[in-house]
Design an enzyme around this catalytic site. Structure first.
Site, PDB file in Angstrom:
ATOM      1  N   ASP A 257      -9.854  -6.419  -2.225  1.00  0.00           N
ATOM      2  CA  ASP A 257      -8.828  -5.457  -2.624  1.00  0.00           C
ATOM      3  C   ASP A 257      -8.672  -5.348  -4.134  1.00  0.00           C
ATOM      4  OD1 ASP A 257      -6.360  -6.298  -0.130  1.00  0.00           O
ATOM      5  OD2 ASP A 257      -8.069  -4.963  -0.078  1.00  0.00           O
ATOM      6  N   LYS A 279      -7.085  -0.066  -2.436  1.00  0.00           N
ATOM      7  CA  LYS A 279      -6.465   1.257  -2.494  1.00  0.00           C
ATOM      8  C   LYS A 279      -5.857   1.411  -3.877  1.00  0.00           C
ATOM      9  CE  LYS A 279      -5.270   0.643   2.279  1.00  0.00           C
ATOM     10  NZ  LYS A 279      -5.647  -0.790   2.312  1.00  0.00           N
ATOM     11  N   MET A 393       5.895  -4.424  -3.459  1.00  0.00           N
ATOM     12  CA  MET A 393       5.592  -3.003  -3.669  1.00  0.00           C
ATOM     13  C   MET A 393       6.862  -2.209  -3.993  1.00  0.00           C
ATOM     14  SD  MET A 393       2.904  -2.565  -0.509  1.00  0.00           S
ATOM     15  CE  MET A 393       3.800  -3.610   0.619  1.00  0.00           C
TER      16      MET A 393
HETATM   17  N1  SAH Z   1      -0.536  -9.935   0.869  1.00  0.00           N
HETATM   18  C1  SAH Z   1       0.059  -9.951  -0.456  1.00  0.00           C
HETATM   19  C2  SAH Z   1       0.976  -8.771  -0.699  1.00  0.00           C
HETATM   20  C3  SAH Z   1       0.276  -7.454  -0.710  1.00  0.00           C
HETATM   21  S1  SAH Z   1       1.393  -6.126  -1.014  1.00  0.00           S
HETATM   22  C4  SAH Z   1       0.806 -11.264  -0.646  1.00  0.00           C
HETATM   23  O1  SAH Z   1       0.995 -12.018   0.303  1.00  0.00           O
HETATM   24  O2  SAH Z   1       1.177 -11.551  -1.781  1.00  0.00           O
HETATM   25  C5  SAH Z   1       1.167  -5.891  -2.745  1.00  0.00           C
HETATM   26  C6  SAH Z   1       2.430  -6.281  -3.500  1.00  0.00           C
HETATM   27  O3  SAH Z   1       2.494  -7.688  -3.632  1.00  0.00           O
HETATM   28  C7  SAH Z   1       2.458  -5.783  -4.919  1.00  0.00           C
HETATM   29  O4  SAH Z   1       2.907  -4.458  -4.980  1.00  0.00           O
HETATM   30  C8  SAH Z   1       3.442  -6.725  -5.563  1.00  0.00           C
HETATM   31  O5  SAH Z   1       4.749  -6.382  -5.235  1.00  0.00           O
HETATM   32  C9  SAH Z   1       3.134  -8.015  -4.847  1.00  0.00           C
HETATM   33  N2  SAH Z   1       2.194  -8.851  -5.636  1.00  0.00           N
HETATM   34  C10 SAH Z   1       0.990  -9.276  -5.269  1.00  0.00           C
HETATM   35  N3  SAH Z   1       0.439 -10.041  -6.230  1.00  0.00           N
HETATM   36  C11 SAH Z   1       1.340 -10.099  -7.226  1.00  0.00           C
HETATM   37  C12 SAH Z   1       1.378 -10.722  -8.495  1.00  0.00           C
HETATM   38  N4  SAH Z   1       0.351 -11.460  -8.936  1.00  0.00           N
HETATM   39  N5  SAH Z   1       2.469 -10.556  -9.265  1.00  0.00           N
HETATM   40  C13 SAH Z   1       3.504  -9.824  -8.838  1.00  0.00           C
HETATM   41  N6  SAH Z   1       3.530  -9.197  -7.651  1.00  0.00           N
HETATM   42  C14 SAH Z   1       2.462  -9.340  -6.853  1.00  0.00           C
END
Ligand code: SAH
Length: 469
Positions: A257, A279, A393
């Site tokens: 991703d 995406k 998100m």
């Molecule tokens: N599966 C992922 C989440 C995917 S949805 C998990 O468990 O973390 C994507 C959202 O995750 C982003 O829009 C943001 O809100 C958050 N996110 C993922 N990585 C991040 C990071 N390094 N710092 C801040 N927000 C993060």
């Protein structure tokens, strides 16, 4: 295993010397060491020197090397360079070594002046040899002692029968190619062979047994691929699990991703095929059904497919949908959890997600609006005191989210924080309130990925001594 980003000007290759002319200038022990390395390759070694060590003398008398008995000058070397593959210079006169090296460099013939990498165009690595298996260690001439120490460690771990295994694999290469034309199938058979009893049989010299084992693997039609749904954590490679790391090293193909940065991808096996399926906003690279189909198609073709996801695959990662598609298609799969953004960002920002004083629960919600721009959430269960709300998100809908929380009962002074690119070296943390958070995001040009943390735990923030470990 750990990739290095530092630069080196030295490039290791394995050079064919069989039948090639190699000059060795000097007749002492240092020259003799190099000659010992050269002789087994079948190179035609000419030693230029007024005198020879006893060891070299014997080799010359046996006709293994040619001795040219001269006081070597630049002109002698120039005359002998045409048709010469390599030159070693090892006289005990440093100035002479250097001037002769310059002659070779000018003629573009690779030269190694022993212990003088500055004037050399190649250097000799510390070598461990088991038949056709050679392990070479180079420190780019910087620390030969270290190279030799590493070689000693390698000597210890390489099994003594390794050359038998290599010989067996070489003998079976062509027959196997005829039976399995697809390189990825062959690689899989060999890997199973090496992981299983086949390697022990070959190492102990039981060629017939090893051949039977190889045949068994060839006829085993269960050579089916599988899919691994693996969480890679929020960004810092230190947060990868050992299971994730091992699978990253084993995979044939990686589908990843946009949350997976180059720091993480560095840990994937070098020759694995990498496919970006992320995406980007307004530019869908591959729709979810397309990803599911791709996973199934590749696993059916026998590949071991790593589906690498940011954070945890089951938290806003659509891991559930992919798992269902795999179940339906009858593809074996494994799930490896990852540290989700909430855990990673909270820890690196120093904000506890629960706290005995103020938060007995923690809620993970999505702030992602539907295609028509609406976002429906159970606000009455979200806008509550004594709990922490983590919004994934949530950046685009931030003003709406903050307004809804206030409309449903939380005060405008309710603490809130943004963690941008959490756990990476670019991490930024902004703390404020429901009233101030949207403006903070605009003022500081906060970008995705950003995590929103809402609740009184934000007041308990203590900055860790080292934000990003
Ligand atoms: N599966 C992922 C989440 C995917 S949805 C998990 O468990 O973390 C994507 C959202 O995750 C982003 O829009 C943001 O809100 C958050 N996110 C993922 N990585 C991040 C990071 N390094 N710092 C801040 N927000 C993060």
């Amino acid at each position: 295993m750990q990739p290095s980003s530092s630069k080196t000007g030295w490039f290791p290759i394995v050079l064919r010397l069989d039948g090639e002319r190699v000059l060795v200038i000097g007749g002492g022990n240092v020259a003799a060491n190099k000659v010992q390395l050269l002789v087994p390759t079948g190179a035609r070694v000419e030693v230029l020197s007024p005198a020879l060590s006893p060891e070299l003398q014997t080799l010359a008398e046996d006709g293994v090397i040619t001795h040219v008995q001269i006081d070597v000058t630049e002109a002698d070397v120039t005359a002998r360079l045409p048709g010469c593959r390599l030159v070693y210079i090892a006289t005990n006169d440093n100035a002479l070594n250097r001037s002769l090296a310059a002659v070779c460099q000018a003629a573009n013939v690779p030269v190694c002046a022993v212990d003088d990498p500055g004037v050399s165009s190649f250097i000799t690595p510390a070598l461990t040899t088991r038949g056709e298996v050679q392990v070479a260690v180079s420190t780019g001439g910087a620390a030969p002692v270290l190279a030799r120490r590493l070689r000693a460690k390698i000597e210890e771990i390489l099994p003594a029968g390794l050359h038998k295994l290599a010989d067996f694999m070489q003998t079976m290469r062509l027959p196997l190619r005829a039976k399995l034309p697809n390189p990825s199938d062959r690689r899989q058979v060999w890997e199973r062979f090496l992981d299983g009893r086949g390697s022990h049989l070959a190492l102990s010299g039981d060629t017939a047994g090893a051949e039977r084992e190889l045949d068994r693997l060839l006829n085993d039609h269960s050579l089916q691929g599988e899919v691994w749904l693996v969480g890679a954590g929020p960004g810092d490679p230190n947060l990868l699990t050992l299971a994730a790391l091992r699978l990253m090293q084993d995979a044939d193909t990686v589908l990843y991703d946009n949350l997976i940065g180059p720091d993480i991808l560095n840990y994937v096996r070098r020759d694995a095929e990498r496919i970006f399926v992320g995406k980007r906003r307004n530019r869908h690279t591959l729709p979810q059904e397309g990803i599911n189909d791709e996973l199934v198609r590749r696993a059916k073709a026998g590949e071991r497919v790593l589906r690498l996801k940011g954070g945890d695959p089951f938290i806003f990662g659509r891991g559930g949908e992919e798992m269902e598609a795999l179940m339906e298609a009858g593809i074996p799969f494994r799930i490896v959890p990852g540290i989700s953004a909430a855990n990673g960002c909270a820890a690196y920002a120093g904000i506890p997600l629960t706290h005995r004083d103020c938060a007995q629960a923690c809620l993970f919600i999505t702030g992602h609006a539907r295609a028509d721009g609406t976002l429906e959430l159970a606000w009455e269960t979200i806008a509550l005191r004594r709990q922490t709300v983590v919004i994934y998100m949530g950046l685009n809908m931030l003003p709406f989210l903050c307004t809804q929380l206030k409309t449903h009962g939380l005060p405008g002074t309710w603490p809130a924080a943004l963690v941008e690119r959490g756990t990476t070296p670019q991490q930024r943390v902004f703390t404020g309130t429901l009233d101030t958070l949207p403006d903070l995001a605009t003022q500081h040009d906060v970008v995705s990925p950003t995590l929103v943390i809402i609740g009184e735990v934000v007041n308990h923030r203590v900055q860790p001594t080292q934000e990003v470990q």
